[in-house]
Design an enzyme around this catalytic site. Structure first.
Site, mmCIF file in Angstrom:
data_model
loop_
_atom_site.group_PDB
_atom_site.id
_atom_site.type_symbol
_atom_site.label_atom_id
_atom_site.label_comp_id
_atom_site.label_asym_id
_atom_site.label_seq_id
_atom_site.Cartn_x
_atom_site.Cartn_y
_atom_site.Cartn_z
ATOM 1 N N SER A 116 0.793 -1.223 0.000
ATOM 2 C CA SER A 116 0.000 0.000 0.000
ATOM 3 C C SER A 116 0.831 1.282 0.000
ATOM 4 O O SER A 116 1.634 1.510 -0.887
ATOM 5 C CB SER A 116 -0.956 -0.042 1.188
ATOM 6 N N HIS A 117 0.676 2.086 1.038
ATOM 7 C CA HIS A 117 1.349 3.383 1.131
ATOM 8 C C HIS A 117 2.775 3.258 1.659
ATOM 9 O O HIS A 117 3.479 4.255 1.750
ATOM 10 C CB HIS A 117 0.547 4.284 2.061
ATOM 11 N N ASP A 279 -2.482 6.684 -3.154
ATOM 12 C CA ASP A 279 -1.287 6.012 -2.636
ATOM 13 C C ASP A 279 -0.790 4.959 -3.623
ATOM 14 O O ASP A 279 -1.306 4.814 -4.728
ATOM 15 C CB ASP A 279 -1.581 5.393 -1.261
ATOM 16 N N ASP A 281 -1.049 1.758 -4.054
ATOM 17 C CA ASP A 281 -1.950 0.768 -4.661
ATOM 18 C C ASP A 281 -3.318 1.348 -5.002
ATOM 19 O O ASP A 281 -4.228 0.609 -5.388
ATOM 20 C CB ASP A 281 -2.097 -0.465 -3.759
ATOM 21 N N ARG A 284 -6.118 4.724 -1.305
ATOM 22 C CA ARG A 284 -6.242 5.939 -0.474
ATOM 23 C C ARG A 284 -6.350 7.178 -1.353
ATOM 24 O O ARG A 284 -5.865 7.169 -2.491
ATOM 25 C CB ARG A 284 -5.012 6.098 0.404
ATOM 26 N N LYS A 379 -11.587 0.392 -0.421
ATOM 27 C CA LYS A 379 -11.632 1.837 -0.566
ATOM 28 C C LYS A 379 -11.074 2.169 -1.941
ATOM 29 O O LYS A 379 -10.293 1.395 -2.496
ATOM 30 C CB LYS A 379 -10.867 2.518 0.552
HETATM 31 C C1 G16 Z 1 -4.998 -0.335 5.633
HETATM 32 C C2 G16 Z 1 -6.422 -0.749 5.810
HETATM 33 C C3 G16 Z 1 -7.237 0.409 6.304
HETATM 34 C C4 G16 Z 1 -6.637 0.985 7.566
HETATM 35 C C5 G16 Z 1 -5.203 1.343 7.306
HETATM 36 C C6 G16 Z 1 -4.452 1.831 8.525
HETATM 37 O O1 G16 Z 1 -4.909 0.603 4.616
HETATM 38 O O2 G16 Z 1 -6.964 -1.200 4.590
HETATM 39 O O3 G16 Z 1 -8.541 -0.031 6.501
HETATM 40 O O4 G16 Z 1 -7.354 2.101 7.979
HETATM 41 O O5 G16 Z 1 -4.504 0.226 6.826
HETATM 42 O O6 G16 Z 1 -4.233 0.797 9.378
HETATM 43 P P1 G16 Z 1 -3.242 0.939 10.596
HETATM 44 O O7 G16 Z 1 -3.698 2.157 11.353
HETATM 45 O O8 G16 Z 1 -3.441 -0.335 11.348
HETATM 46 O O9 G16 Z 1 -1.854 1.132 10.044
HETATM 47 P P2 G16 Z 1 -3.904 0.416 3.425
HETATM 48 O O10 G16 Z 1 -4.153 1.587 2.534
HETATM 49 O O11 G16 Z 1 -2.548 0.402 4.073
HETATM 50 O O12 G16 Z 1 -4.260 -0.906 2.830
#
Ligand code: G16
Length: 544
Positions: A116-117, A279, A281, A284, A379
């Site tokens: 992801s990010h 982000d 992927d 976000r 999302k």
């Molecule tokens: C993931 C989850 C999201 C979550 C985020 C932050 O996002 O898909 O639902 O809000 O992580 O999680 P944490 O606070 O546990 O780091 P992504 O965009 O990283 O896949």
């Protein structure tokens, strides 16, 4: 087909969103193989004992090791007799597009390769996530079984060979049909069903200027196709649009810190009317107006308020909305005014899945820059950008004006999140243990000019399937209506990341600077926790 002996590898427990580790960990012998075989074992169990005739989608955000991982997954999928594997051309598939393709093509599930990010590269992060047949991240019931399987695994199965993933078309690996498909088609078609493209095209032709920053991540090709080809925006409207294995050495996280270039552009004298970023992927989103930042909680609330009028797919109205617990309560006020329910879930998009599947909610979002709807089960960053463009086209107002009008009507939740990245896990756990120990006795404690009314740990029972999740964040409520939430991130790969979320509601006083408004509350909480002494940090790494 070859059967290869292996042994369990410790630590393959998926977190908030799949298994995220250092890239080098994933490159270790049998690390990826074990996790994929364990995943397919669980999928096979849920398919009645055979994967024959089943369809699986594979794609990722293009980060370092994406292409090699795809070949490994293909070999194991073929070794396990999967009927057909769809691979996105070049291995490039945004997370929301994965969700869309699984749903559109009736796949049994999909394997998303992304952290992801988090940054990409051999010394950065990699991740693998399984999405189920509804297109959404596997619920904990499934990820728990995958994890258990990784602790018992003794062998994995492969068919050796490789496939040219850049060439569209169909081929065979063992008995498995491998189809390389164009990832833009299904997703662009879905966006055109939801939004009024002719209206948006006209709007963009009328002199409105936008800048979309793909942050060298997966959304570049999708954004170019949608904003430039289909909506006719001028060429410079999409920047950093080529997916790079290391995201150009940057942190592909669309927030005020890591999207600094775009933020500066929107603050300049020659700023475009609208700025947005996604982000690595593509799930976000960051929304900006001229000299104006839309906090994710406000974005969710504004979309919930205005989507029924501004976006064709939501003209029938919304069934309900949902937000993760730490997300600001702005959406709750919109839901109340619309007479629809607002659900509060733990952090993690997977918790929205059952509510979306049951038709209880139409739109949902999180403070972590995630917004989406029932069109997929992830999302969706570009969806959020199109939603805001539709709102601006419909209202004829600037981003800033849309926000101000919203606050005038509903009041404003001042909101900020502080992240302390890479702190000692031991120190953070000890701090939480102490805090938990005194939750019951905090009521009445003075804090930032108010008093603590109560404090607890958030637990959740899914209203659709009864699944439970405990310890999902520590909450401190103040008598003046403010809230503070503390939790440890479930997506980091190094030490622990402490997140502190601050929310302060005001009905009439809506024009303050959010940072100034939150600062005294944040300082008081840091003192209460003795944070500096415990974690050795004077200030957060990131404020969003
Ligand atoms: C993931 C989850 C999201 C979550 C985020 C932050 O996002 O898909 O639902 O809000 O992580 O999680 P944490 O606070 O546990 O780091 P992504 O965009 O990283 O896949």
């Amino acid at each position: 087909m070859r059967v290869i002996s292996t042994a369990p590898i410790a630590g393959q427990k998926p977190g908030t969103s799949g298994l995220r580790k250092k890239t080098r960990t994933f490159m270790e012998q049998r690390y990826l193989e074990n996790f994929i075989q364990s995943t397919l074992d669980v999928v096979r169990e849920d398919c009645g004992g055979s994967l024959a005739g089943k369809r699986l989608v594979v794609g990722g955000d293009g980060r370092y090791f994406n292409r090699e991982a795809i070949q490994t997954i293909l070999q194991i999928a073929a070794g396990n007799g999967v009927g057909r594997v769809w691979i996105a051309q070049g291995g490039i598939l945004s997370t929301p597009a994965m969700s869309c393709v699984i749903r559109a093509r009736g796949a049994v599930g999909g394997i998303v390769l992304s952290a992801s990010h988090n940054p990409g590269g051999i010394d950065a992060d990699f991740g693998v996530k399984y999405n189920a047949s509804n297109g959404g991240p596997a619920p904990e019931e499934i990820t728990d079984r995958i994890y258990r399987r990784t602790t018992e695994i003794t062998e994995y199965r492969v068919v050796e060979g490789s496939v040219n993933i850049d060439q569209l078309g169909s081929s065979k690996l063992g008995d498995t049909e491998v189809v390389v498909f164009d990832p833009l088609d299904d997703y662009a078609a879905l966006m055109q069903q939801i939004f009024d493209f002719p209206k948006l095209r006209k709007f963009l032709a009328g002199g409105f200027r936008m800048c979309f920053d793909a942050m060298n991540g997966v959304t570049g090709p999708f954004a170019k196709h949608i904003f430039l080809d289909l909506l006719g925006a001028p060429a410079g409207s999409v920047i950093r649009a080529t997916p790079l294995e290391d995201f150009g050495g940057e942190h592909p996280d669309p927030n005020l810190t890591y999207a600094a270039e775009l933020v500066a552009k929107l603050a300049s004298d020659d700023a475009p009317d609208f700025g947005a970023a996604c982000d690595g992927d593509g799930d976000r989103n960051l929304i900006l107006g001229r000299k104006c930042f839309v906090s994710p909680g406000d974005s969710l609330a504004v979309i919930a308020e205005l989507a029924p009028a501004a976006i064709p797919a939501y003209h029938p109205g919304l069934a309900g909305v949902a937000r993760s617990m730490p997300t600001s309560m702005a959406a709750d006020r919109v839901a109340a005014s619309l007479g629809i329910p607002c659900f509060e879930t733990p952090t993690g998009w997977k918790f929205f899945g059952s509510l979306l599947d049951a038709g209880k909610i139409t739109i949902c979002g999180e403070e972590s820059f995630g917004t989406g709807s029932n069109h997929v089960r992830e999302k969706d960053g570009l969806w959020a950008v199109l939603a805001w463009l539709s709102i601006l086209a419909h209202t004829g107002k600037s981003v800033d004006q849309v926000l101000r009008d919203h606050w005038t009507k509903f009041g404003r939740s001042y909101y900020q999140r502080y992240d302390y990245e890479g702190v000692s896990a031991e120190g953070a756990n000890a701090m939480f243990a102490d805090l938990r120990g005194k939750l019951g006795s905090l009521a009445g404690t003075p804090l930032a000019g108010s008093k603590i009314s109560h404090a607890d740990d958030f637990s959740y029972t899914d209203p659709v399937n009864g699944a439970t999740a405990a310890n999902q964040g520590t909450r401190i409520f103040l008598e003046n209506g403010s809230r503070v939430i503390l939790r440890l991130s479930g997506t980091g790969t190094e030490g622990a990341t402490l997140r502190m979320y601050f929310e302060s509601y005001s009905k009439d006083d809506i024009a303050q600077d959010a940072e100034a408004k939150i600062r005294p509350l944040a300082a008081a909480v840091c003192a209460l926790l003795d944070l500096e002494a415990r974690l050795g940090r004077k200030a957060p790494d990131v404020i969003t």
